[in-house]
Structures are given as C-alpha cells and as structure tokens.
Motif scaffolding. Structure first.
Motif, PDB file in Angstrom:
ATOM      1  N   MET A   1       0.846  -1.187   0.000  1.00 53.97           N
ATOM      2  CA  MET A   1       0.000   0.000   0.000  1.00 53.97           C
ATOM      3  C   MET A   1       0.889   1.247   0.000  1.00 53.97           C
ATOM      4  N   THR A   2       0.485   2.223  -0.770  1.00 46.64           N
ATOM      5  CA  THR A   2       1.270   3.450  -0.822  1.00 46.64           C
ATOM      6  C   THR A   2       0.490   4.603  -0.204  1.00 46.64           C
ATOM      7  N   ILE A   3       1.245   5.604   0.245  1.00 47.17           N
ATOM      8  CA  ILE A   3       0.659   6.824   0.807  1.00 47.17           C
ATOM      9  C   ILE A   3       0.664   7.871  -0.301  1.00 47.17           C
ATOM     10  N   ALA A   4      -0.480   8.479  -0.556  1.00 49.15           N
ATOM     11  CA  ALA A   4      -0.556   9.542  -1.561  1.00 49.15           C
ATOM     12  C   ALA A   4       0.357  10.693  -1.145  1.00 49.15           C
ATOM     13  N   VAL A   5       1.041  11.275  -2.110  1.00 48.66           N
ATOM     14  CA  VAL A   5       1.973  12.369  -1.817  1.00 48.66           C
ATOM     15  C   VAL A   5       1.271  13.475  -1.030  1.00 48.66           C
ATOM     16  N   ALA A   6       0.052  13.803  -1.409  1.00 48.75           N
ATOM     17  CA  ALA A   6      -0.691  14.884  -0.737  1.00 48.75           C
ATOM     18  C   ALA A   6      -0.958  14.576   0.730  1.00 48.75           C
ATOM     19  N   LYS A   7      -0.852  13.320   1.143  1.00 52.00           N
ATOM     20  CA  LYS A   7      -1.129  12.926   2.523  1.00 52.00           C
ATOM     21  C   LYS A   7       0.120  12.898   3.405  1.00 52.00           C
ATOM     22  N   LEU A   8       1.295  13.146   2.840  1.00 51.17           N
ATOM     23  CA  LEU A   8       2.520  13.141   3.647  1.00 51.17           C
ATOM     24  C   LEU A   8       2.487  14.284   4.653  1.00 51.17           C
ATOM     25  N   SER A   9       2.971  14.021   5.847  1.00 46.89           N
ATOM     26  CA  SER A   9       2.798  14.941   6.974  1.00 46.89           C
ATOM     27  C   SER A   9       3.587  16.239   6.862  1.00 46.89           C
ATOM     28  N   ASP A  10       4.854  16.164   6.488  1.00 50.31           N
ATOM     29  CA  ASP A  10       5.700  17.357   6.481  1.00 50.31           C
ATOM     30  C   ASP A  10       5.641  18.044   5.114  1.00 50.31           C
ATOM     31  N   PRO A  11       5.336  19.342   5.077  1.00 50.51           N
ATOM     32  CA  PRO A  11       5.206  20.038   3.782  1.00 50.51           C
ATOM     33  C   PRO A  11       6.478  20.011   2.937  1.00 50.51           C
ATOM     34  N   ALA A  12       7.644  20.127   3.547  1.00 49.95           N
ATOM     35  CA  ALA A  12       8.896  20.119   2.778  1.00 49.95           C
ATOM     36  C   ALA A  12       9.153  18.734   2.185  1.00 49.95           C
ATOM     37  N   VAL A  13       8.901  17.698   2.969  1.00 47.09           N
ATOM     38  CA  VAL A  13       9.083  16.330   2.478  1.00 47.09           C
ATOM     39  C   VAL A  13       8.055  16.036   1.385  1.00 47.09           C
ATOM     40  N   ARG A  14       6.837  16.489   1.578  1.00 46.56           N
ATOM     41  CA  ARG A  14       5.794  16.329   0.557  1.00 46.56           C
ATOM     42  C   ARG A  14       6.248  16.987  -0.748  1.00 46.56           C
ATOM     43  N   ALA A  15       6.806  18.202  -0.668  1.00 42.40           N
ATOM     44  CA  ALA A  15       7.278  18.914  -1.862  1.00 42.40           C
ATOM     45  C   ALA A  15       8.460  18.189  -2.504  1.00 42.40           C
ATOM     46  N   PHE A  16       9.325  17.586  -1.674  1.00 41.57           N
ATOM     47  CA  PHE A  16      10.463  16.814  -2.174  1.00 41.57           C
ATOM     48  C   PHE A  16       9.968  15.643  -3.022  1.00 41.57           C
ATOM     49  N   VAL A  17       9.061  14.860  -2.474  1.00 37.03           N
ATOM     50  CA  VAL A  17       8.534  13.691  -3.196  1.00 37.03           C
ATOM     51  C   VAL A  17       7.812  14.141  -4.467  1.00 37.03           C
ATOM     52  N   ALA A  18       7.034  15.199  -4.379  1.00 35.87           N
ATOM     53  CA  ALA A  18       6.316  15.691  -5.556  1.00 35.87           C
ATOM     54  C   ALA A  18       7.289  16.143  -6.646  1.00 35.87           C
ATOM     55  N   ALA A  19       8.366  16.831  -6.266  1.00 31.02           N
ATOM     56  CA  ALA A  19       9.354  17.297  -7.243  1.00 31.02           C
ATOM     57  C   ALA A  19      10.085  16.121  -7.881  1.00 31.02           C
ATOM     58  N   VAL A  20      10.451  15.126  -7.072  1.00 33.33           N
ATOM     59  CA  VAL A  20      11.091  13.923  -7.616  1.00 33.33           C
ATOM     60  C   VAL A  20      10.160  13.271  -8.627  1.00 33.33           C
ATOM     61  N   ASN A  21       8.918  13.046  -8.235  1.00 31.07           N
ATOM     62  CA  ASN A  21       7.988  12.297  -9.078  1.00 31.07           C
ATOM     63  C   ASN A  21       7.595  13.035 -10.346  1.00 31.07           C
ATOM     64  N   SER A  22       7.655  14.357 -10.327  1.00 32.32           N
ATOM     65  CA  SER A  22       7.311  15.121 -11.537  1.00 32.32           C
ATOM     66  C   SER A  22       8.551  15.502 -12.342  1.00 32.32           C
ATOM     67  N   GLY A  23       9.735  15.178 -11.834  1.00 38.84           N
ATOM     68  CA  GLY A  23      10.965  15.516 -12.543  1.00 38.84           C
ATOM     69  C   GLY A  23      11.240  17.004 -12.581  1.00 38.84           C
TER      70      GLY A  23
END
Length: 107
Positions: A1-23
């Motif tokens: 099971m995966t956690i949706a990026v939008a559901k990650l707790s820390d805003p900076a970590v959420r932005a990190f994962v989003a930037a990685v995934n969108s290149g």
C-alpha cells in the motif's frame, strides 16, 4: 500500500517527493537550503551530481510505503531507469521549511 503524496505529513518532504515524481529540478532545488547535504548508503555525495544522475536524468520515482518521525522518515519503493525498483529508506532534516539534509539507502 502506498501513501498519496498529498497525505505526507511534512510540507517540505511532501514537496520533495512531488518534485522527484514530476521531474521538476527547479522545484526540487528551491526546497533545499543553499548548503544542503545528502548521503547515499552512508556515504556523503554531491547533491547536484547525485540528484541529476539518480533522480532527474534516470526518471526517478518514489512510491511512499510508510512515514515516521513526524514525516521526516520514509520507506519508499524507489524506481529509476538505472537501477530499476528497490526498497529505500529516506531521512530528512528540515530547517525553517526547507530541507538541509537528506539521507537515503536501501531499506
């Protein structure tokens, strides 16, 4: 099971994962402090060189499986064109909303 990026707790970590995934190199660089550091499997690496090779030019993608430590520690299935898919651990140091250090390695 995966956690949706939008559901990650820390805003900076959420932005990190989003930037990685969108290149998105620009968004990624903007969320790091100017003197940010990182390590891969316990060895410090040059942030710009490593991220270009391991994330951006090889189409890196993180599917987060779990988070802990207030969102500063992740277990993710990481996939890129160079290494394929692997289970990875990520730990982040966040200062004033920006990432000053991240550490990754096989989990």
């Amino acid at each position: 099971m995966t956690i949706a990026v939008a559901k990650l707790s820390d805003p900076a970590v959420r932005a990190f994962v989003a930037a990685v995934n969108s290149g998105d190199r620009t968004a990624f660089r903007d969320l790091l402090t100017p003197d940010a550091t990182m390590s891969d499997d316990g060895s410090d690496r040059d942030v710009d060189d490593w991220t270009e090779r391991e994330i951006f030019s090889s189409h890196g993608h993180m599917d987060v499986q779990s988070e802990s430590d207030g969102g500063h520690a992740l277990i993710a299935s990481y996939n890129n064109d160079t290494w394929g898919e692997m289970r990875t651990a990520w730990r982040f140091t966040v200062d004033h909303g920006k990432i000053s250090r991240f550490e990754t390695g096989q989990a």
